[in-house]
Design a protein around this motif. Structure first.
Motif, short mmCIF file in Angstrom:
data_model
loop_
_atom_site.label_atom_id
_atom_site.label_comp_id
_atom_site.label_asym_id
_atom_site.label_seq_id
_atom_site.Cartn_x
_atom_site.Cartn_y
_atom_site.Cartn_z
N VAL A 215 0.83 -1.21 0.00
CA VAL A 215 0.00 0.00 0.00
C VAL A 215 0.86 1.26 0.00
N ASN A 216 2.00 1.20 0.65
CA ASN A 216 2.83 2.41 0.78
C ASN A 216 3.60 2.76 -0.49
N GLU A 217 3.65 1.84 -1.45
CA GLU A 217 4.33 2.14 -2.72
C GLU A 217 3.28 2.39 -3.79
N ASP A 218 3.33 3.54 -4.41
CA ASP A 218 2.35 3.91 -5.42
C ASP A 218 2.28 2.87 -6.55
N GLY A 219 1.10 2.31 -6.75
CA GLY A 219 0.88 1.40 -7.86
C GLY A 219 1.25 -0.04 -7.60
N LEU A 220 1.81 -0.34 -6.42
CA LEU A 220 2.29 -1.71 -6.17
C LEU A 220 1.13 -2.67 -5.91
N SER B 232 5.30 2.31 -12.10
CA SER B 232 4.83 2.52 -13.47
C SER B 232 5.97 2.50 -14.49
N GLN B 233 7.21 2.67 -14.04
CA GLN B 233 8.37 2.67 -14.94
C GLN B 233 9.02 1.30 -15.06
N SER B 234 8.47 0.30 -14.40
CA SER B 234 9.08 -1.03 -14.41
C SER B 234 9.15 -1.59 -15.83
N PRO B 235 10.33 -2.10 -16.26
CA PRO B 235 10.44 -2.70 -17.59
C PRO B 235 9.77 -4.08 -17.68
N ILE B 236 9.40 -4.63 -16.53
CA ILE B 236 8.73 -5.94 -16.51
C ILE B 236 7.27 -5.72 -16.14
N SER B 237 6.39 -6.00 -17.06
CA SER B 237 4.96 -5.80 -16.82
C SER B 237 4.39 -6.93 -15.97
N PRO B 238 3.23 -6.72 -15.34
CA PRO B 238 2.61 -7.81 -14.56
C PRO B 238 2.40 -9.09 -15.36
N ILE C 212 4.03 -12.67 -3.55
CA ILE C 212 4.34 -11.46 -2.80
C ILE C 212 5.84 -11.26 -2.65
N GLY C 213 6.59 -12.36 -2.48
CA GLY C 213 8.04 -12.25 -2.35
C GLY C 213 8.68 -11.70 -3.61
N TRP C 214 8.19 -12.13 -4.76
CA TRP C 214 8.73 -11.63 -6.01
C TRP C 214 8.43 -10.15 -6.19
N VAL C 215 7.26 -9.72 -5.77
CA VAL C 215 6.87 -8.32 -5.96
C VAL C 215 7.60 -7.40 -4.98
N THR C 216 7.65 -7.80 -3.70
CA THR C 216 8.23 -6.91 -2.69
C THR C 216 9.74 -7.03 -2.57
N ASN C 217 10.30 -8.15 -3.00
CA ASN C 217 11.75 -8.32 -2.92
C ASN C 217 12.43 -8.08 -4.27
N GLU C 218 12.12 -8.93 -5.25
CA GLU C 218 12.80 -8.83 -6.54
C GLU C 218 12.42 -7.54 -7.27
N LEU C 219 11.12 -7.36 -7.52
CA LEU C 219 10.69 -6.19 -8.30
C LEU C 219 10.99 -4.89 -7.57
N LEU C 220 10.50 -4.77 -6.32
CA LEU C 220 10.68 -3.52 -5.59
C LEU C 220 12.15 -3.23 -5.33
N GLY C 221 12.93 -4.29 -5.08
CA GLY C 221 14.37 -4.10 -4.87
C GLY C 221 15.04 -3.49 -6.09
N HIS C 222 14.68 -3.98 -7.29
CA HIS C 222 15.25 -3.43 -8.51
C HIS C 222 14.77 -2.00 -8.74
N LEU C 223 13.50 -1.73 -8.44
CA LEU C 223 12.97 -0.38 -8.62
C LEU C 223 13.71 0.61 -7.72
N LYS C 224 13.92 0.23 -6.46
CA LYS C 224 14.62 1.11 -5.51
C LYS C 224 16.06 1.33 -5.97
N LEU C 225 16.69 0.25 -6.44
CA LEU C 225 18.09 0.33 -6.85
C LEU C 225 18.27 1.31 -8.00
#
Length: 549
Positions: free
Chosen positions: A392-397, A435-441, A416-429
């Motif tokens: 909830v705290n990350e816009d669009g997650l 919305s800018q993620s190169p990997i779509s849902p 959930i692990g893939w979204v909050t660890n792998e995806l979000l980790g790469h976004l933060k990095l």
């Protein structure tokens, strides 16, 4: 051991007495440092009753939220960020003689909706007042606000923050909302240091604001930042404020003081116009420590206004508040009392619902609030509260997570692990938004389906994810085929690889046969290394158990 502790305590006691005798004005206490294991759990030891308590911080907030409206609070001028200077200024905004305010109904509805979302009591009758002060960017010489009776009072904001040793436990807290009031924004003073002049832009003058006053019930910057973030999410969910702090749509003033628990609050300072939750936390924590240092040196905290310098990480003085400023509040003579109605039945004769602000109608139109959304995610998908907090705290997650679930049969607790660890980790990095993620849902869902159906191992799935991130547009099946990352399907080939690993590590095999089953994991890792992660872990374990039995 006990005797030595007693002797040490007596020695230190005598040293302190001698120090006090020679230096009566010096507050100095020699303490015995303990290295015993009883303190390794991170818990503070009980203090002697005579020892003074630590100074702690006390934080209250005043938040100015720009109302999401097409026009200003009392004029028909448009509201738009980055418009050319002085291009959105009506005669009233410029305070030309003879102009009168006309209240914007949308702004009133936004304030009522915000008050309801914050569990406030909505005053059916509130008043507008003039607050007099003189700045170049305030052409009227006063601001129209709500000093005597604001539109909403006595609310509460529930917020959460991550705590614990690993910062993965959700801690729930509350802070009281004293009031929500409507008021005008001022213009902007643009300082030109090269030409030594100040220019005035009145585009912002008269824009509708909600001032939300939070009681001094927080103790540190982290709590204040978490409360502001929760408020930001609520306002965005309501649509009453876009909450873009970088554009000045949400500005925070922090009132900071320190005191000892049980004693009156100390002298406070006000840190003005902080436009980032991260800077807010840093400014408050710095200011608390600064005040503690001042008092411990025997100084006095000044009642002053300060600002936060993000480059130095320090708060610096702006002006003192020793002389109480007289704003000469007076009722606004050009505006009648603001009346809102509980329901349609309470409307006076001759007034239709579309002409009035009806509280019940606004209450029925409230959207799903962040706290409700977190609870729904936990209940619906069986994820942990900490995961729902992150979503909830990350816009669009949340939308991303739910889109992945719709496209895969994989369990939510695995997704959930893939979204909050792998995806979000790469976004933060890479400092990117969801919305800018190169990997779509759908692309992530396709990858997870391949793992779930046994076409690739979990380690290969992570490798493919990395390739998908780097090679935007390539699908998981394409990457798997190009790099030959599919699972080894030939049972005889897998058995042969396992046999080679067993034959080349007789010491490990003997350890397993002697009862040390954990060594089997080492052999599994060696097999995965031989196959470049393409071996099914379940099959590998089964084969190795047979070969080492």
């Amino acid at each position: 051991m006990a005797a030595s502790c007693v002797a040490a305590s007596e020695l230190l006691h005598n040293m302190n007495k001698q120090i006090s005798a020679f230096y009566p004005k010096v507050s100095c206490v020699v303490r015995r440092l303990s290295t015993s294991s009883s303190r390794c759990d991170g818990q503070l030891q009980p203090r002697a009753q005579s020892a003074p308590q630590h100074l702690i911080g006390v934080v209250g907030l005043e938040i100015h939220a720009q109302i999401n409206s097409n026009t200003k609070l009392f004029s028909g001028s448009s509201v738009r960020f980055s418009a050319p200077p002085n291009s959105l200024v009506s005669f009233f905004d410029a305070s030309l003689p003879g102009t009168l305010p006309v209240l914007n109904k949308r702004c009133v509805e936004a304030a009522v909706m915000t008050g309801l979302a914050l569990n406030c009591s909505i005053n059916r009758k509130s008043f507008f007042d003039r607050k007099h002060y003189f700045y170049a960017d305030l052409p009227a010489g006063y601001q129209i606000t709500q000093q005597r009776r604001p539109i909403a009072v006595d609310g509460v904001l529930n917020y959460s923050l991550l705590g614990g040793k690993k910062r993965n436990q959700m801690i729930r807290k509350t802070v009281s909302i004293k009031q929500v009031q409507l008021e005008q924004d001022s213009g902007k003073s643009l300082h030109d240091d090269v030409r030594s002049q100040t220019l005035i832009d009145l585009n912002r003058a008269g824009v509708g604001l909600m001032e939300l006053v939070m009681e001094p019930e927080m103790s540190c910057g982290e709590e204040a930042a978490a409360a502001v973030r929760e408020l930001q999410l609520i306002l965005q969910a309501l649509g009453t404020c876009q909450g873009n702090m970088s554009e000045g749509q949400l500005r925070v003033d922090a009132n900071v003081s320190v005191h000892r628990p049980g004693e009156p609050l100390g002298t406070r300072t006000e840190v003005k116009n902080i436009n980032s939750a991260r800077y807010l936390a840093r400014a408050i924590d710095y200011e608390i420590q600064r005040q503690i240092d001042v008092l411990q040196r025997g100084g006095t905290v000044q009642n002053e206004t300060r600002t936060y310098d993000s480059k130095s990480g320090e708060t610096v003085p702006m002006r003192d508040k020793e002389g109480l400023q007289d704003y000469r509040f007076m009722p606004e003579p050009n505006l009648p009392p603001l009346i809102v109605y509980e329901d349609n039945a309470s409307l006076p004769t001759g007034i239709e619902a579309c002409q009035a602000v009806v509280v019940q109608k606004i209450r029925e139109g409230l959207p799903e609030l962040p706290s409700v959304k977190r609870d729904r995610l936990v209940e619906t998908y069986g994820i942990l509260p900490e995961h729902s907090f992150t979503l909830v705290n990350e816009d669009g997650l949340v939308e991303y997570f739910e889109a992945v679930l719709r496209a895969t049969k994989k369990e939510p607790r695995k997704v959930i692990g893939w979204v909050t660890n792998e995806l979000l980790g790469h976004l933060k990095l890479h400092d990117m938004s969801v919305s800018q993620s190169p990997i779509s849902p759908p692309a992530l869902a396709e990858l997870l389906e391949l793992q779930e159906t046994g076409h690739i191992s979990s380690s290969v799935a992570k490798q493919v994810f990395q390739e998908m991130w780097r090679s935007s547009g390539k699908t998981a099946p394409q990457i798997i085929q190009e790099l030959d990352l599919g699972l080894v399907s030939d049972a005889a080939q897998l058995h042969s690889i396992c046999q080679r690993v067993v034959d080349s590590h007789p010491d490990e095999v003997q350890a397993i046969r002697n009862g040390n089953k954990k060594v089997l994991n080492k052999l599994m890792g060696l097999v995965q290394k031989e196959t470049k992660g393409r071996a099914d872990p379940v099959s590998v374990r089964a084969i190795l158990q047979v070969l080492t039995s």
